[in-house]
Scaffold this motif. Sequence first.
Motif, PDB file in Angstrom:
ATOM      1  N   UNK A 212     -68.106-129.907  -2.274  1.00  0.00           N
ATOM      2  CA  UNK A 212     -69.183-129.355  -1.443  1.00  0.00           C
ATOM      3  C   UNK A 212     -69.728-130.408  -0.492  1.00  0.00           C
ATOM      4  N   UNK A 213     -69.869-131.640  -1.009  1.00  0.00           N
ATOM      5  CA  UNK A 213     -70.381-132.714  -0.160  1.00  0.00           C
ATOM      6  C   UNK A 213     -69.417-133.000   0.992  1.00  0.00           C
ATOM      7  N   UNK A 214     -68.107-132.958   0.682  1.00  0.00           N
ATOM      8  CA  UNK A 214     -67.110-133.204   1.723  1.00  0.00           C
ATOM      9  C   UNK A 214     -67.141-132.100   2.777  1.00  0.00           C
ATOM     10  N   UNK A 215     -67.281-130.854   2.295  1.00  0.00           N
ATOM     11  CA  UNK A 215     -67.361-129.724   3.232  1.00  0.00           C
ATOM     12  C   UNK A 215     -68.619-129.813   4.082  1.00  0.00           C
ATOM     13  N   UNK A 216     -69.730-130.171   3.422  1.00  0.00           N
ATOM     14  CA  UNK A 216     -70.987-130.273   4.163  1.00  0.00           C
ATOM     15  C   UNK A 216     -70.916-131.373   5.217  1.00  0.00           C
ATOM     16  N   UNK A 217     -70.274-132.500   4.855  1.00  0.00           N
ATOM     17  CA  UNK A 217     -70.143-133.594   5.813  1.00  0.00           C
ATOM     18  C   UNK A 217     -69.329-133.148   7.021  1.00  0.00           C
ATOM     19  N   UNK A 218     -68.205-132.453   6.741  1.00  0.00           N
ATOM     20  CA  UNK A 218     -67.384-131.959   7.847  1.00  0.00           C
ATOM     21  C   UNK A 218     -68.163-130.955   8.694  1.00  0.00           C
ATOM     22  N   UNK A 219     -68.949-130.110   8.013  1.00  0.00           N
ATOM     23  CA  UNK A 219     -69.741-129.116   8.744  1.00  0.00           C
ATOM     24  C   UNK A 219     -70.787-129.789   9.615  1.00  0.00           C
ATOM     25  N   UNK A 220     -71.401-130.843   9.069  1.00  0.00           N
ATOM     26  CA  UNK A 220     -72.421-131.553   9.847  1.00  0.00           C
ATOM     27  C   UNK A 220     -71.809-132.225  11.071  1.00  0.00           C
ATOM     28  N   UNK A 221     -70.619-132.788  10.871  1.00  0.00           N
ATOM     29  CA  UNK A 221     -69.959-133.422  12.005  1.00  0.00           C
ATOM     30  C   UNK A 221     -69.662-132.405  13.097  1.00  0.00           C
ATOM     31  N   UNK A 222     -69.156-131.230  12.647  1.00  0.00           N
ATOM     32  CA  UNK A 222     -68.841-130.184  13.614  1.00  0.00           C
ATOM     33  C   UNK A 222     -70.112-129.686  14.298  1.00  0.00           C
ATOM     34  N   UNK A 223     -71.182-129.535  13.494  1.00  0.00           N
ATOM     35  CA  UNK A 223     -72.451-129.077  14.066  1.00  0.00           C
ATOM     36  C   UNK A 223     -72.993-130.089  15.057  1.00  0.00           C
ATOM     37  N   UNK A 224     -72.853-131.392  14.709  1.00  0.00           N
ATOM     38  CA  UNK A 224     -73.336-132.436  15.613  1.00  0.00           C
ATOM     39  C   UNK A 224     -72.573-132.404  16.939  1.00  0.00           C
ATOM     40  N   UNK A 225     -71.254-132.183  16.856  1.00  0.00           N
ATOM     41  CA  UNK A 225     -70.465-132.089  18.084  1.00  0.00           C
ATOM     42  C   UNK A 225     -70.893-130.883  18.912  1.00  0.00           C
ATOM     43  N   UNK A 226     -71.137-129.758  18.226  1.00  0.00           N
ATOM     44  CA  UNK A 226     -71.591-128.559  18.941  1.00  0.00           C
ATOM     45  C   UNK A 226     -72.937-128.799  19.601  1.00  0.00           C
ATOM     46  N   UNK A 227     -73.847-129.463  18.872  1.00  0.00           N
ATOM     47  CA  UNK A 227     -75.170-129.717  19.437  1.00  0.00           C
ATOM     48  C   UNK A 227     -75.085-130.659  20.637  1.00  0.00           C
ATOM     49  N   UNK A 228     -74.215-131.666  20.515  1.00  0.00           N
ATOM     50  CA  UNK A 228     -74.058-132.603  21.634  1.00  0.00           C
ATOM     51  C   UNK A 228     -73.552-131.859  22.870  1.00  0.00           C
ATOM     52  N   UNK A 229     -72.593-130.954  22.645  1.00  0.00           N
ATOM     53  CA  UNK A 229     -72.076-130.168  23.778  1.00  0.00           C
ATOM     54  C   UNK A 229     -73.160-129.279  24.373  1.00  0.00           C
ATOM     55  N   UNK A 230     -73.973-128.664  23.510  1.00  0.00           N
ATOM     56  CA  UNK A 230     -75.067-127.808  23.990  1.00  0.00           C
ATOM     57  C   UNK A 230     -76.079-128.614  24.801  1.00  0.00           C
ATOM     58  N   UNK A 231     -76.367-129.839  24.328  1.00  0.00           N
ATOM     59  CA  UNK A 231     -77.313-130.685  25.060  1.00  0.00           C
ATOM     60  C   UNK A 231     -76.770-131.041  26.434  1.00  0.00           C
ATOM     61  N   UNK A 232     -75.474-131.373  26.470  1.00  0.00           N
ATOM     62  CA  UNK A 232     -74.900-131.726  27.775  1.00  0.00           C
ATOM     63  C   UNK A 232     -74.954-130.533  28.726  1.00  0.00           C
ATOM     64  N   UNK A 233     -74.672-129.331  28.179  1.00  0.00           N
ATOM     65  CA  UNK A 233     -74.728-128.140  29.030  1.00  0.00           C
ATOM     66  C   UNK A 233     -76.153-127.901  29.523  1.00  0.00           C
ATOM     67  N   UNK A 234     -77.137-128.132  28.645  1.00  0.00           N
ATOM     68  CA  UNK A 234     -78.534-127.946  29.055  1.00  0.00           C
ATOM     69  C   UNK A 234     -78.915-128.943  30.151  1.00  0.00           C
ATOM     70  N   UNK A 235     -78.481-130.212  30.000  1.00  0.00           N
ATOM     71  CA  UNK A 235     -78.785-131.218  31.027  1.00  0.00           C
ATOM     72  C   UNK A 235     -78.098-130.851  32.354  1.00  0.00           C
ATOM     73  N   UNK A 236     -76.835-130.395  32.256  1.00  0.00           N
ATOM     74  CA  UNK A 236     -76.110-130.030  33.467  1.00  0.00           C
ATOM     75  C   UNK A 236     -76.801-128.868  34.178  1.00  0.00           C
ATOM     76  N   UNK A 237     -77.313-127.929  33.390  1.00  0.00           N
ATOM     77  CA  UNK A 237     -78.040-126.799  33.980  1.00  0.00           C
ATOM     78  C   UNK A 237     -79.281-127.290  34.710  1.00  0.00           C
ATOM     79  N   UNK A 238     -79.986-128.255  34.146  1.00  0.00           N
ATOM     80  CA  UNK A 238     -81.169-128.837  34.793  1.00  0.00           C
ATOM     81  C   UNK A 238     -80.792-129.521  36.095  1.00  0.00           C
TER      82      UNK A 238
END
Length: 876
Positions: A793-819
């Motif tokens: 579970x910890x390994x899955x959660x770590x992988x999920x967090x990494x994926x979520x962090x990448x998604x959030x980083x992409x969302x932030x870049x899109x938000x900045x680009x929109x600005x």
Amino acid sequence: MNDEQPPLTADPGTIRAWLDTAFAHADGQLSVAAGFGAKLQYDFFPTTEAGLAAATRYAMALDRRKPQGIYFQSTTLAARPAKGRGGESAAHCLTHLWADGDYGTVGHKPGPDDLPAPPHAEAVMKVVGESGLPEPTGWTESGGGCNPVWLLDEAYLIGDDEHRARVKELLTGLQAVLEAQAYQHGWSWDSGVSNLDRLMKLPGTVNRKEGLERPTGMKPGSGVMFSLAALDTSVTALLPAARDLLERADREKEERKAQRTGSTVPPPRRERPAKLRTGNGPLDVLADMLTCGDVLAPEGWTHTGQSGEWQLWLRPTAGGDAPSSSYSLKCNDHVAVNWSERSDLPVGARPAGQKLTVGTLWAHLHYGGNTSEAASDIMRAAGGREARGAAARLAPVILAEVKRRCLTGDADSFQPHANDDLWDGSSDEAPQDEAPEKRADVPHTQIPLEFWNSRECLASIRRLAHSKLLPADTTLAAIMSRVSGAIPHTFTAKSPMGHASLNLAAAMIGGPSAGKSQSSRAARLAFPTPDRLQGRDGLPIGSGEGMTEVFIGLQEQETGEVKKGPGGAETPVTVSVRTQVHHNAFFYVDEGKSIGDLEERGGSTLGETIRRAAMGEALGQTNATQERKRFVAPMSYAMGVLVGLQPSIASTLLKDAGTGTPQRFLWLWARDVTISDEVVEHPGTIDVPGIGAPPGDGVVVFEVPAEVAAEMRAKRLHAVRTGGADTDEINGHEPVMKMKFAALLAIIDGRYHMTMDDWRLAGVLWTTSCAVRDDLIGLAAREAIAARRAAEDAEIELASRKEEALDKAAMKREARLKKVLEHLAAAGGRMSRTDLIQKFHSRYRGELPDVIERGVAKGVLQVVEEDGDWWVHAVA
């Protein structure tokens, strides 16, 4: 003349003033929502000038449709969610702290056992003013509530899970401080508003709940803006005292409910230590076989819809009242979150370890949240005994599974699983509701009554234990292991395979207060320690070398030389030599963690020494210097070993049957369901005549009976001829262990020969020991599976967090680009890079070069060098 007032409408000026105040300095998307019956309609707007204006127009458009209420989300989102409202995990920017200061009874009538809300807005302000918290920056009026707001001097970016947890903890603590202060005035307080996606009434709109129209608005406060750190410091200082008050408030509510319903106030809850959880308790069975919906529906809760993975449920009405919200609780198959203060359930998202799982939800609805009593009552019902509450109404298939997983012994036996002192955090002993003569049969993991009743010496040991309120099994284990260390080392047992040592290692298994150490003390006081054991009685275990050293001492030996004295007299020359000088020892380890630690330590000889000693083999080593030499010859010593173990520690000895350690132990539970409620009298001494000096030369051989010898010989021949292919490894030491048991039972009975009755009783003892050992092996296996699953579970959660962090980083870049695109559009499609960067807060400027490069790569931006500067163009 018509005196009827015109219907209220929203005020766009107040709406815009609040949005500017709360969100103009924030980043991300603002959420505005409206409630229409069970449905929620919402939209998202950027926190720019144009976005806030659009949000105001949207709120006015919603108002024309006369919703029950119009709301704003207290935090912003990084970007518009792909689906739904986003939830707490999408919270992006925090601009203020809030609380819900409901007053009066309209829209939030208290439950039958709740304290009333503050009577009016002034009372709410009194609670906040006396709480010790800083004076709020201002207030919002919700048309039935006066809500304090503490504005932050700088928007706090919720960048990761650590930030999110910090904010959530602060908001939860803030609500607890206010709830405790309200309690001191005899009022309740809505503390379940700390979720990061919280919807609050939008100032300037209309509250149309309860068929009324009440305006909402803003009210000035101190005007002071705060740093998040300063508010955190204030809440942290006030929280311990607040929690003490809230515990008292919860207890008083239970007492009010008990008085109203005529029930008994449940005893205070005892928290179950997390490290003792096994996953095989009665409430765990409920979680495996039921869903939250299965628990709610029979109690009058109504399923009203679905929101993503969450089911929405409406509480049952109380005293004719009607719920004022579209739903009271949301849940999935495993966990529930309650938002209604009138449902007798904890309010709001609960921290880890306190969540409303299926089992705890059931316990709250039927046992006032007392999970210990709920689990005990399920055990009563599963064991065929009279349950005290709702456990009696559980489906037979559920009770059957509880019986299979949590009970041992016969169908009518009320015995918790082998680890009964772990499953619910209640007392170490099972409830004793029935008279002794009606007590359930003894489970197979306890020595049966027939064993104790077969001989007066055994019955006397049982009475000794019960007179001291101790388990008979562990008291017998303590006495047998002491006897094995106290008898002459010349006592052996004999079979067709040869002589066997009577050295015995016994393990007493139970929780911290189960009576293990008291059993050992009772055995020590029960009969005098013979001289041969003095000085080596009850020794601790440190290492294998240390156990061997107990038998070693200095002894004078002649060298063969002589020394002439005065007058020519000759005297032999002697030297002090380290050699075996003792032949008896008894070792006792209370709470045998030391054994577990030493066995885990690389290079430890402890396990090997215990295994060799159990068979009477040679101990120590001879390949050292004379000063370090320690050697104890085979069959030249008598040793008893008694260990008190908690179940989790016992798994250390049981995890590797290949070493032969668990096979050489007598395993008995520190548990006794046969102990009487009546006082048992006993003189406190046990006569063991066979422990004294035997007649003749002191050599005693306990030969197995002839028919047993014939059977053992036949089995041995079969093993030799087949190469032991069908030998059961874990039970491979059965013959030698039964020989030890039979011989020691004969000694306790005052005899120096073995009978068939001794052998029969030894078989009973062996069967019980195997049952206890197998229970512990099963526990160890379950713990290993749980540990492996936790790691997965910890390994899955770590992988999920990494994926979520990448998604959030992409969302932030899109938000900045929109600005960036918005600024370029406002400037006619082009700006110098220097000017463009100045448009952003200093916190985000370091990210802009990467955002611009991303825009170029996507083909929506172009960068051109002109007049010594770089210009950014929007590509149509």
